[in-house]
Design a protein around this motif. Structure first.
Motif, PDB file in Angstrom:
ATOM      1  N   GLU A 184      -9.212 -46.980 -15.814  1.00 10.46           N
ATOM      2  CA  GLU A 184     -10.036 -46.780 -16.943  1.00 10.46           C
ATOM      3  C   GLU A 184      -9.430 -45.977 -18.123  1.00 10.46           C
ATOM      4  O   GLU A 184      -9.634 -45.970 -19.331  1.00 10.46           O
ATOM      5  N   ASN A 185      -8.507 -45.137 -17.504  1.00  8.22           N
ATOM      6  CA  ASN A 185      -7.499 -44.339 -18.841  1.00  8.22           C
ATOM      7  C   ASN A 185      -6.484 -45.234 -19.572  1.00  8.22           C
ATOM      8  O   ASN A 185      -5.956 -44.448 -20.504  1.00  8.22           O
ATOM      9  N   MET A 186      -6.412 -46.337 -19.001  1.00  8.61           N
ATOM     10  CA  MET A 186      -5.374 -47.246 -19.763  1.00  8.61           C
ATOM     11  C   MET A 186      -6.039 -47.844 -20.907  1.00  8.61           C
ATOM     12  O   MET A 186      -7.106 -48.093 -20.905  1.00  8.61           O
ATOM     13  N   ASP A 187      -4.872 -48.201 -21.905  1.00  4.56           N
ATOM     14  CA  ASP A 187      -5.678 -48.942 -22.899  1.00  4.56           C
ATOM     15  C   ASP A 187      -5.833 -50.308 -22.486  1.00  4.56           C
ATOM     16  O   ASP A 187      -5.003 -51.247 -22.354  1.00  4.56           O
ATOM     17  N   THR A 188      -7.135 -50.971 -22.650  1.00  3.90           N
ATOM     18  CA  THR A 188      -7.289 -52.297 -21.993  1.00  3.90           C
ATOM     19  C   THR A 188      -7.963 -52.950 -23.417  1.00  3.90           C
ATOM     20  O   THR A 188      -8.323 -54.138 -22.919  1.00  3.90           O
ATOM     21  N   GLN A 189      -7.944 -52.318 -24.315  1.00  5.94           N
ATOM     22  CA  GLN A 189      -8.575 -53.145 -25.528  1.00  5.94           C
ATOM     23  C   GLN A 189      -7.908 -53.806 -26.563  1.00  5.94           C
ATOM     24  O   GLN A 189      -7.914 -54.865 -27.050  1.00  5.94           O
ATOM     25  N   ASN A 190      -6.872 -53.007 -26.821  1.00  3.90           N
ATOM     26  CA  ASN A 190      -5.856 -53.384 -27.864  1.00  3.90           C
ATOM     27  C   ASN A 190      -4.875 -54.740 -27.212  1.00  3.90           C
ATOM     28  O   ASN A 190      -4.691 -54.874 -25.993  1.00  3.90           O
ATOM     29  N   PRO A 191      -4.528 -55.546 -28.113  1.00  5.90           N
ATOM     30  CA  PRO A 191      -3.521 -56.794 -27.776  1.00  5.90           C
ATOM     31  C   PRO A 191      -2.109 -56.456 -27.206  1.00  5.90           C
ATOM     32  O   PRO A 191      -1.780 -55.267 -27.584  1.00  5.90           O
ATOM     33  N   GLN A 192      -1.904 -56.824 -25.869  1.00  2.00           N
ATOM     34  CA  GLN A 192      -0.763 -56.082 -25.295  1.00  2.00           C
ATOM     35  C   GLN A 192       0.008 -57.431 -24.293  1.00  2.00           C
ATOM     36  O   GLN A 192      -0.900 -58.482 -24.301  1.00  2.00           O
ATOM     37  N   LYS A 193       1.010 -57.181 -24.141  1.00  2.00           N
ATOM     38  CA  LYS A 193       1.784 -58.228 -23.085  1.00  2.00           C
ATOM     39  C   LYS A 193       1.701 -57.812 -21.666  1.00  2.00           C
ATOM     40  O   LYS A 193       2.490 -56.493 -21.512  1.00  2.00           O
ATOM     41  N   ILE A 194       1.146 -58.212 -20.675  1.00  2.00           N
ATOM     42  CA  ILE A 194       0.970 -57.740 -19.587  1.00  2.00           C
ATOM     43  C   ILE A 194       1.579 -58.899 -18.516  1.00  2.00           C
ATOM     44  O   ILE A 194       1.526 -60.105 -18.634  1.00  2.00           O
ATOM     45  N   VAL A 195       1.946 -58.442 -17.378  1.00  2.00           N
ATOM     46  CA  VAL A 195       2.708 -59.348 -16.456  1.00  2.00           C
ATOM     47  C   VAL A 195       2.126 -58.720 -15.077  1.00  2.00           C
ATOM     48  O   VAL A 195       2.129 -57.767 -14.747  1.00  2.00           O
ATOM     49  N   ASN A 196       1.609 -60.039 -14.250  1.00  2.00           N
ATOM     50  CA  ASN A 196       0.987 -59.627 -12.884  1.00  2.00           C
ATOM     51  C   ASN A 196       1.855 -60.457 -11.774  1.00  2.00           C
ATOM     52  O   ASN A 196       2.218 -61.556 -12.120  1.00  2.00           O
TER      53      ASN A 196
END
Length: 254
Positions: free
Chosen positions: A81-93
């Motif tokens: 929850e403390n991470m920024d989850t709303q702004n556009p980002q590039k993530i890798v799983n």
């Protein structure tokens, strides 16, 4: 639409993918009971104690697995929850043949450009349980197959990388360090690597007995992080059996 896990999905999958272990255990118990019924009191008592220990161990491991994979917040990702989850980002799983997290991460990071990578190699990962899991769960849409030592992504291009219960499948330490150096390379200077794992510690030994040897110790992971120039900015205990390390870049790799 928010993805939903079925009740008992985690523990039932463990039984489903590893049923041969349970058949072997039940077979051993059956043979020991047969021997015990035709032995003297001392031998039969000892064998009954062994049978009880085997069955109790199996039961505890399944209860712990149910708690970890079906009851805890592991796949709800409330712990980020403390991470920024709303702004556009590039993530890798990144997964190792079984992906149960990408749909949940995509829901959590709704604005993100999500890339899913799978380093499963049938020549290296020969466990029958992984093969069964891949038949039951097809790869997440758009998943790319990769090699651990060469990630097809540009330098300093990714905001967040997630490795959820996958990195321990890299058994060779040299390969594992090279893999983490690649993760360091693709992360932006202020990027984060989120790695979740069971540890080879007393808590997981109590839950899984010799099965805990499949996990790496915390000291092994710390050595890997350091060798790949990562530093631990936070360690989260989602349950007593699962550790999540939030890693940040600590300089350039070599």
């Amino acid at each position: 639409m928010e993805p939903v896990r079925k009740p008992f999905q985690g523990v039932l999958n463990i039984i489903r993918f590893n049923w041969h272990f349970y058949i072997i255990a039940i077979g051993i118990v059956s043979v020991l009971i047969l021997i015990a019924t035709n032995s003297n009191v001392l031998i039969s008592s000892t064998l009954y104690v062994v049978c009880t220990a085997i069955l109790v161990t199996l039961f505890i491991s399944l209860v712990v697995s149910w708690y970890v994979y079906d009851v805890s917040d592991l796949y709800r990702f409330d712990w980020i929850e403390n991470m920024d989850t709303q702004n556009p980002q590039k993530i890798v799983n990144i997964n190792a043949g079984l992906d149960e997290s990408s749909a949940f991460l995509k829901h959590k990071f709704k604005q993100a450009d999500c890339t899913v990578l799978d380093f499963y190699d049938p020549l290296k990962h020969t466990e029958v349980s992984i093969k069964r899991a891949r038949k039951a769960y097809p790869p997440y849409a758009g998943t790319k197959s990769i090699k651990t030592t060469t990630l097809p992504l540009a330098d300093n291009s990714i905001d967040k990388v997630f490795a959820i219960l996958s990195a321990h499948e890299i058994r060779n330490e040299e390969e594992r360090i090279l893999f983490f150096k690649e993760l360091n390379r693709i992360l932006k200077p202020d990027g984060q690597l989120v790695m979740m794992e069971h540890l080879r510690d007393i808590t997981n030994f109590m839950a899984y007995t010799i099965g805990f040897l499949h996990f790496h110790s915390k000291s092994t992971w710390m050595r890997t992080f350091s060798s790949a120039n990562f530093r631990v900015s936070n360690e989260i205990k989602i349950t007593p059996f699962i550790s999540t390390f939030i890693l940040e870049k600590n300089g350039t790799t070599s």
